[in-house]
Design a protein around this motif. Sequence first.
Motif: not given
Length: 165
Positions: A47-54
């Motif tokens: 979840n945190s990786a996806m938020e960082d990518a976004a």
Amino acid sequence: MFDVGWSELLLIGVVALIVIGPEDLPRMFHTLGRMTAKARSMAREFNSAMEDAARQSGIKEATDDLKGMRNLTSKKALGLDALDRAVDKFEKWDPKLPTAKTVGMKPDPAAPGKTPVPPAAAPAAAAPGTGVAAAAPSAAVAPEPGEAAPGKRQLKAVRRSDLQG
């Protein structure tokens, strides 16, 4: 997540106690707890990786810009909400029914061919217990023609030809 109630958990515990045995049951629960914790940590990392990518790709700014555009093109921002209210009021308007503005209006005494008609007086009410009609309240003194009533503005019509010449 799995929608398991207390009665189902109790049944699972009893079956696990019978099948696995009392000696191995604490080790199995310990292992199951570690696997659950590992799965939750992996989900948090994902979840945190996806938020960082976004965040790095600028999607947040783009969505904020779209929200701003939506606010700029809303009915309220364009004044269309007032237009909708006016249309609704016009559709409900019946020209045959008198409105509050037209009830006490008098015709223009200077208009050709028309005689002024005084507004209808309220019927006199009987005084309680006397059987005698009470006097009607005195009407306000009407201003002379051409004068504005105190506290009222007088509107005057002007022709275009009068303004140009």
